[in-house]
Design a protein around this motif. Sequence first.
Motif, PDB file in Angstrom:
ATOM      1  N   LYS A  22       0.829  -1.197   0.000  1.00 51.55           N
ATOM      2  CA  LYS A  22       0.000   0.000   0.000  1.00 51.55           C
ATOM      3  C   LYS A  22       0.867   1.253   0.000  1.00 51.55           C
ATOM      4  N   LEU A  23       2.160   1.058   0.208  1.00 55.81           N
ATOM      5  CA  LEU A  23       3.112   2.162   0.223  1.00 55.81           C
ATOM      6  C   LEU A  23       3.842   2.205  -1.116  1.00 55.81           C
ATOM      7  N   SER A  24       4.186   3.415  -1.543  1.00 53.45           N
ATOM      8  CA  SER A  24       4.964   3.550  -2.774  1.00 53.45           C
ATOM      9  C   SER A  24       6.410   3.122  -2.501  1.00 53.45           C
ATOM     10  N   LYS A  25       7.173   2.940  -3.556  1.00 53.46           N
ATOM     11  CA  LYS A  25       8.565   2.519  -3.399  1.00 53.46           C
ATOM     12  C   LYS A  25       9.371   3.536  -2.607  1.00 53.46           C
ATOM     13  N   ILE A  26       9.148   4.810  -2.853  1.00 49.60           N
ATOM     14  CA  ILE A  26       9.903   5.840  -2.114  1.00 49.60           C
ATOM     15  C   ILE A  26       9.469   5.886  -0.653  1.00 49.60           C
ATOM     16  N   GLU A  27       8.189   5.628  -0.375  1.00 51.96           N
ATOM     17  CA  GLU A  27       7.727   5.568   1.019  1.00 51.96           C
ATOM     18  C   GLU A  27       8.351   4.372   1.726  1.00 51.96           C
ATOM     19  N   ILE A  28       8.434   3.255   1.027  1.00 51.50           N
ATOM     20  CA  ILE A  28       9.068   2.065   1.610  1.00 51.50           C
ATOM     21  C   ILE A  28      10.537   2.351   1.907  1.00 51.50           C
ATOM     22  N   TYR A  29      11.215   2.928   0.929  1.00 55.55           N
ATOM     23  CA  TYR A  29      12.634   3.245   1.114  1.00 55.55           C
ATOM     24  C   TYR A  29      12.829   4.213   2.286  1.00 55.55           C
ATOM     25  N   ALA A  30      12.105   5.310   2.266  1.00 59.45           N
ATOM     26  CA  ALA A  30      12.295   6.343   3.286  1.00 59.45           C
ATOM     27  C   ALA A  30      11.935   5.851   4.677  1.00 59.45           C
ATOM     28  N   THR A  31      10.840   5.112   4.797  1.00 60.27           N
ATOM     29  CA  THR A  31      10.407   4.679   6.130  1.00 60.27           C
ATOM     30  C   THR A  31      11.252   3.528   6.663  1.00 60.27           C
ATOM     31  N   THR A  32      11.669   2.608   5.796  1.00 61.71           N
ATOM     32  CA  THR A  32      12.505   1.518   6.298  1.00 61.71           C
ATOM     33  C   THR A  32      13.912   2.017   6.640  1.00 61.71           C
ATOM     34  N   PHE A  33      14.434   2.938   5.845  1.00 65.07           N
ATOM     35  CA  PHE A  33      15.739   3.506   6.176  1.00 65.07           C
ATOM     36  C   PHE A  33      15.659   4.298   7.478  1.00 65.07           C
ATOM     37  N   PHE A  34      14.573   5.041   7.656  1.00 65.55           N
ATOM     38  CA  PHE A  34      14.368   5.780   8.896  1.00 65.55           C
ATOM     39  C   PHE A  34      14.267   4.812  10.076  1.00 65.55           C
ATOM     40  N   ALA A  35      13.488   3.739   9.921  1.00 64.42           N
ATOM     41  CA  ALA A  35      13.319   2.768  11.004  1.00 64.42           C
ATOM     42  C   ALA A  35      14.649   2.141  11.390  1.00 64.42           C
ATOM     43  N   TYR A  36      15.440   1.801  10.388  1.00 64.09           N
ATOM     44  CA  TYR A  36      16.760   1.222  10.646  1.00 64.09           C
ATOM     45  C   TYR A  36      17.638   2.229  11.396  1.00 64.09           C
ATOM     46  N   SER A  37      17.674   3.452  10.927  1.00 66.16           N
ATOM     47  CA  SER A  37      18.492   4.496  11.561  1.00 66.16           C
ATOM     48  C   SER A  37      18.005   4.796  12.973  1.00 66.16           C
ATOM     49  N   TYR A  38      16.713   4.889  13.129  1.00 67.07           N
ATOM     50  CA  TYR A  38      16.085   5.172  14.426  1.00 67.07           C
ATOM     51  C   TYR A  38      16.400   4.049  15.415  1.00 67.07           C
ATOM     52  N   GLY A  39      16.214   2.800  14.984  1.00 69.31           N
ATOM     53  CA  GLY A  39      16.489   1.666  15.851  1.00 69.31           C
ATOM     54  C   GLY A  39      17.959   1.540  16.201  1.00 69.31           C
ATOM     55  N   LEU A  40      18.819   1.746  15.216  1.00 65.77           N
ATOM     56  CA  LEU A  40      20.258   1.639  15.448  1.00 65.77           C
ATOM     57  C   LEU A  40      20.739   2.734  16.398  1.00 65.77           C
ATOM     58  N   THR A  41      20.241   3.938  16.221  1.00 61.59           N
ATOM     59  CA  THR A  41      20.622   5.047  17.111  1.00 61.59           C
ATOM     60  C   THR A  41      20.161   4.775  18.541  1.00 61.59           C
ATOM     61  N   THR A  42      18.929   4.339  18.675  1.00 61.53           N
ATOM     62  CA  THR A  42      18.400   4.016  20.003  1.00 61.53           C
ATOM     63  C   THR A  42      19.236   2.925  20.659  1.00 61.53           C
ATOM     64  N   ASP A  43      19.530   1.883  19.903  1.00 59.71           N
ATOM     65  CA  ASP A  43      20.327   0.795  20.462  1.00 59.71           C
ATOM     66  C   ASP A  43      21.742   1.239  20.824  1.00 59.71           C
ATOM     67  N   MET A  44      22.324   2.115  20.033  1.00 61.59           N
ATOM     68  CA  MET A  44      23.671   2.598  20.361  1.00 61.59           C
ATOM     69  C   MET A  44      23.670   3.318  21.707  1.00 61.59           C
ATOM     70  N   VAL A  45      22.636   4.108  21.947  1.00 58.86           N
ATOM     71  CA  VAL A  45      22.576   4.863  23.204  1.00 58.86           C
ATOM     72  C   VAL A  45      22.225   3.942  24.373  1.00 58.86           C
ATOM     73  N   LEU A  46      21.123   3.193  24.249  1.00 56.54           N
ATOM     74  CA  LEU A  46      20.652   2.386  25.379  1.00 56.54           C
ATOM     75  C   LEU A  46      21.493   1.131  25.610  1.00 56.54           C
ATOM     76  N   ASP A  47      22.035   0.575  24.542  1.00 59.17           N
ATOM     77  CA  ASP A  47      22.847  -0.639  24.661  1.00 59.17           C
ATOM     78  C   ASP A  47      24.312  -0.285  24.902  1.00 59.17           C
ATOM     79  N   LEU A  48      24.926   0.378  23.955  1.00 55.83           N
ATOM     80  CA  LEU A  48      26.374   0.583  24.029  1.00 55.83           C
ATOM     81  C   LEU A  48      26.790   1.683  25.001  1.00 55.83           C
ATOM     82  N   HIS A  49      25.962   2.724  25.171  1.00 53.31           N
ATOM     83  CA  HIS A  49      26.352   3.797  26.094  1.00 53.31           C
ATOM     84  C   HIS A  49      25.895   3.497  27.527  1.00 53.31           C
ATOM     85  N   TYR A  50      24.589   3.199  27.687  1.00 54.65           N
ATOM     86  CA  TYR A  50      24.057   2.983  29.040  1.00 54.65           C
ATOM     87  C   TYR A  50      24.069   1.522  29.476  1.00 54.65           C
TER      88      TYR A  50
END
Length: 152
Positions: free
Chosen positions: A24-52
């Motif tokens: 139901k999502l366009s290709k650019i929506e899939i790209y933008a949202t999955t890349f955002f999700a990956y970046s968002y999750g990785l950033t969160t994990d870096m802070v909560l996992d590796l820093h704290y």
Amino acid sequence: MAYVSYVFAFFLVLNLISFLVPRKLSKIEIYATTFFAYSYGLTTDMVLDLHYNLYGYFSYGFQWLSLLGIIMYFPSISFLFLNFFPMEKRMRSKIAYILVWTVFSTGVEWLIVQTDFFYYNGWKLWYSALLYPLIFMVLIGNLKLVRKHMEP
């Protein structure tokens, strides 16, 4: 370590489902949202996992297998959540949808904690249960932002 293969098999199934469901999502929506999700999750994990050091994958510090898990999980689950989000429905439907995904995500996290893939070090499952709705709302907000910038 034997159960870790089940976790990766589950992630593989999520990815297969992501590729097979009607989009139901366009290709650019899939790209933008999955890349955002990956970046968002990785950033969160870096802070909560590796820093704290509140939780982690396998053992303290960076592991290539954990990165593979993040790459396989965050984009697929975010795509599936957003692809079927009832954007045009009433607020009650949206809230119910977010709550169902929160329960699902909390359950998946609980199961994964039972393996050697993921561990808590001060983190509690109920923290995740409280944060999942916020995470899902951020994903929805990001999709709306992408759509806004796609308009002519």
